[in-house]
Write an enzyme that holds these catalytic residues in place. Structure first.
Site, PDB file in Angstrom:
ATOM      1  N   GLU A  31       0.979  -1.307  -0.170  1.00 34.81           N
ATOM      2  CA  GLU A  31      -0.153  -0.078   0.202  1.00 34.81           C
ATOM      3  C   GLU A  31       0.825   1.198   0.030  1.00 34.81           C
ATOM      4  O   GLU A  31       1.893   1.413   0.544  1.00 34.81           O
ATOM      5  CB  GLU A  31      -0.909   0.021   1.172  1.00 34.81           C
ATOM      6  CG  GLU A  31      -0.263  -0.449   2.553  1.00 34.81           C
ATOM      7  CD  GLU A  31       0.549   0.526   2.838  1.00 34.81           C
ATOM      8  OE1 GLU A  31       0.614   1.777   2.764  1.00 34.81           O
ATOM      9  OE2 GLU A  31       1.638   0.275   3.551  1.00 34.81           O
ATOM     10  N   GLY A  37       6.822   1.109   3.313  1.00 35.47           N
ATOM     11  CA  GLY A  37       5.516   0.336   2.951  1.00 35.47           C
ATOM     12  C   GLY A  37       5.636  -0.410   1.479  1.00 35.47           C
ATOM     13  O   GLY A  37       6.438  -0.971   1.296  1.00 35.47           O
ATOM     14  N   GLU A  38       4.642  -0.005   0.719  1.00 29.26           N
ATOM     15  CA  GLU A  38       4.676  -0.421  -0.536  1.00 29.26           C
ATOM     16  C   GLU A  38       4.933  -1.911  -1.002  1.00 29.26           C
ATOM     17  O   GLU A  38       5.285  -2.436  -1.695  1.00 29.26           O
ATOM     18  CB  GLU A  38       6.077   0.383  -1.530  1.00 29.26           C
ATOM     19  CG  GLU A  38       6.009   1.690  -1.239  1.00 29.26           C
ATOM     20  CD  GLU A  38       6.952   2.528  -2.003  1.00 29.26           C
ATOM     21  OE1 GLU A  38       7.376   1.937  -3.025  1.00 29.26           O
ATOM     22  OE2 GLU A  38       7.410   3.572  -1.428  1.00 29.26           O
ATOM     23  N   GLY A  39       4.756  -2.769   0.160  1.00 22.87           N
ATOM     24  CA  GLY A  39       5.011  -4.234   0.072  1.00 22.87           C
ATOM     25  C   GLY A  39       6.439  -4.852   0.161  1.00 22.87           C
ATOM     26  O   GLY A  39       6.550  -5.985  -0.350  1.00 22.87           O
TER      27      GLY A  39
END
Length: 579
Positions: free
Chosen positions: A412, A553-555
């Protein structure tokens, strides 16, 4: 001597009840014994009783189940009250929910143990809840006042002791027939009672796993695991009264710190065939078994689903970065150059970028955007219920599509969403803001204080609400709603879902509340530095594969963990096997 004194008559022998006489009992005090063969067999059964943790999926014949239950029903009970109730559970959904509860309780208890003991506790298998074909929950009906039951007025808990003797009877009978039984008490008692619909005053003594054992341990499991040793009998026998000197018994040691059964069994079977000690890869082995248990046999890749959205809460001064950063990161993801997309590429994963509600649409991103009015959490709802339903539905479709590629990793991006995630975590897990609000990215003390104030104000509006989708609308975010749908869709399609940080782990909680069986498909990629994240993973009963104190974040964490999982699966395919 009179005639009456000299004459003797045969003793009337009752046709029911005790037929022995006082003279017989005097002359042969041991006459009630059942014989050496029986006592030797009983000693063998008692010595051979084990707490079984691994089971075959084969069914337990109904007549054997009845014999085990009948043995429990023959247990001694205070005042002949027979307070036990045997709840036989074979429904897969109920077993899935119970297993998720036990996973969560296991992780929660480990959090209170010294690190070495915590790791060893987490090594202990609890998969019997999913593997064993039968679960038996022994409940104690305590609704009769203690004073009204002979023997309970002075020892009110004697009814619970009676139920414990029933469990021992069942355990020994199961062992004599070659069945395995395991007693699992890693539950919140009230939560287990709610699962089974028990009325007030009826309490559980835990969950008994019953089935054909997939292990034949020569000694008790916790002894084999070097958890503790059997205390010599002379150390626990006390004559007449408690000693006052150093010969008194020592206090028990405390270690407190100041899916489908056939597939799960098959996964552990296959791991045991490797030319390696059992669970040689530690936590990763557990993750691999979970992946294989859901039927994901030949995974070689996967997909990162990265969803982004703006958040009006940033207007309340809770983020160190401008809202435009969300769009920039999502655009870089489409280009394949964001940190998340780069990590995915390094792990051999494809990427799906989803615009769930960025102010200016991102070209190339898949659009599944919130359309209605958006609120700032503190004063108004984050989303409409209509948007939440639409986002979850869109996410389900994306999850189903991504499942065809293997692992599904959640990522996300959304400036301000650490505040959103902390609020939602508090609402779902009943946490206090001070236990959930963290630094986020680039925050200072004043900003953390503002975040805590926003979370506190927002939570006041959620009081009394427990519906997960309604809470999502009140204090969630579009990307979290979409990833909740992705989780549900991927699990429904049989794909394991790798969670990331706090905001990308909350979809696991929401999805599991909506569909409890989803929990069996979840893997915790990492535990981040956000304060609530460890509590969320504990709620899910998951151990993280990584603890790198990531801020990204961002996986990123999910992709790194996915790379480990894929390598672990390759190791299992390649490694030498025993005959």
């Amino acid at each position: 001597m009179s005639e009456g004194e000299a004459r003797r008559y045969a003793r009337p022998v009752p046709t029911i009840g005790d037929m022995s006489s006082a003279a017989q009992r005097r002359d042969d005090p041991s006459g009630w014994a059942m014989g050496e063969a029986v006592t030797e067999a009983l000693a063998g059964v008692v010595a051979g009783r084990r707490d079984i943790r691994r089971y075959r999926p084969d069914a337990v014949p109904e007549d054997l189940l009845r014999q085990v239950l009948e043995a429990g029903h023959r247990a001694p009970s205070v005042g002949h009250s027979q307070p036990w109730r045997f709840i036989v559970v074979t429904d897969p959904t109920t077993r899935d929910r119970a297993a998720a509860m036990a996973d969560r309780a296991r992780v929660e208890q480990a959090a209170h143990l010294a690190s070495e003991r915590a790791a060893r506790m987490l090594d202990l298998k609890l998969e019997g809840l999913r593997e064993a074909p039968v679960g038996v929950v022994v409940a104690c009906d305590r609704r009769t006042p203690a004073a009204g039951v002979l023997g309970r007025a002075t020892f009110p808990d004697a009814d619970l002791w009676s139920c414990a003797t029933a469990i021992e009877n069942m355990w020994l009978t199961a062992r004599a027939h070659g069945l395995g039984m395991g007693w699992v008490t890693l539950f919140d008692p009230n939560e287990l009672a709610d699962l089974l619909g028990l009325p007030e005053g009826v309490v559980t003594l835990g969950w008994l796993c019953l089935g054909w054992p997939d292990e034949r341990p020569p000694s008790p499991g916790l002894e084999r695991a070097a958890w503790s040793k059997k205390t010599p009998l002379e150390h626990v026998v006390i004559r007449d009264r408690w000693p006052t000197d150093e010969a008194a018994p020592q206090q028990p040691v405390s270690h407190l710190r100041g899916p489908e059964p056939t597939r799960l069994v098959g996964a552990t079977d296959a791991a045991d065939e490797l030319l390696s000690p059992p669970e040689s890869l530690g936590v990763l082995d557990r993750a691999l078994n979970r992946v294989l248990a859901v039927g994901a046999q030949d995974l070689t890749g996967g997909t990162l689903v990265l969803a982004g959205a703006d958040h009006p809460v940033t207007g309340l001064g809770v983020s160190a970065f401008p809202a435009s950063t969300t769009r920039d990161v999502l655009a870089a993801t489409v280009a394949g150059t964001s940190l998340g997309a780069s990590t995915a590429a390094g792990a051999g994963l494809s990427v799906v970028a989803v615009d769930a509600g960025v102010a200016q649409p991102v070209p190339g991103a898949r659009a599944a955007r919130a359309q209605g009015a958006r609120g700032d959490l503190a004063t108004t709802d984050a989303m409409t219920s209509t948007d939440v339903e639409a986002l979850v539905a869109a996410g389900r479709e994306i999850g189903r599509e991504a499942a065809s590629g293997g692992l599904v990793c959640l990522g996300e991006v959304g400036v301000g969403n650490t505040t959103v995630a902390a609020t939602l975590a508090c609402a779902l897990l009943d946490l206090e803001p001070q236990d959930a609000v963290g630094l986020g990215s680039g925050s200072d003390a004043d900003m953390v204080a503002r975040k805590r104030d926003v979370v506190t104000t927002a939570l006041a509006r959620t009081q009394g609400e427990s519906d997960p989708l309604r809470l999502l609308a009140m204090v969630g975010g579009p990307e979290i709603a979409l990833l909740t749908g992705v989780t549900l869709g991927a699990a429904a399609a049989g794909a394991p879902v790798v969670l990331d940080g706090l905001a990308a782990s909350l979809p696991g909680v929401l999805a599991s509340r909506i569909e409890p069986a989803t929990q069996a498909y979840l893997l915790a990629g990492q535990v981040s530095r956000e304060r609530a994240h460890a509590l969320v993973l504990r709620e899910l009963g998951l151990e993280p594969l990584l603890d790198l104190r990531l801020r990204a974040g961002e996986g990123v964490g999910a992709c790194l963990a996915a790379s480990m999982v894929l390598q672990g699966l390759a190791v299992r395919r390649i490694a030498a096997r025993t005959r």
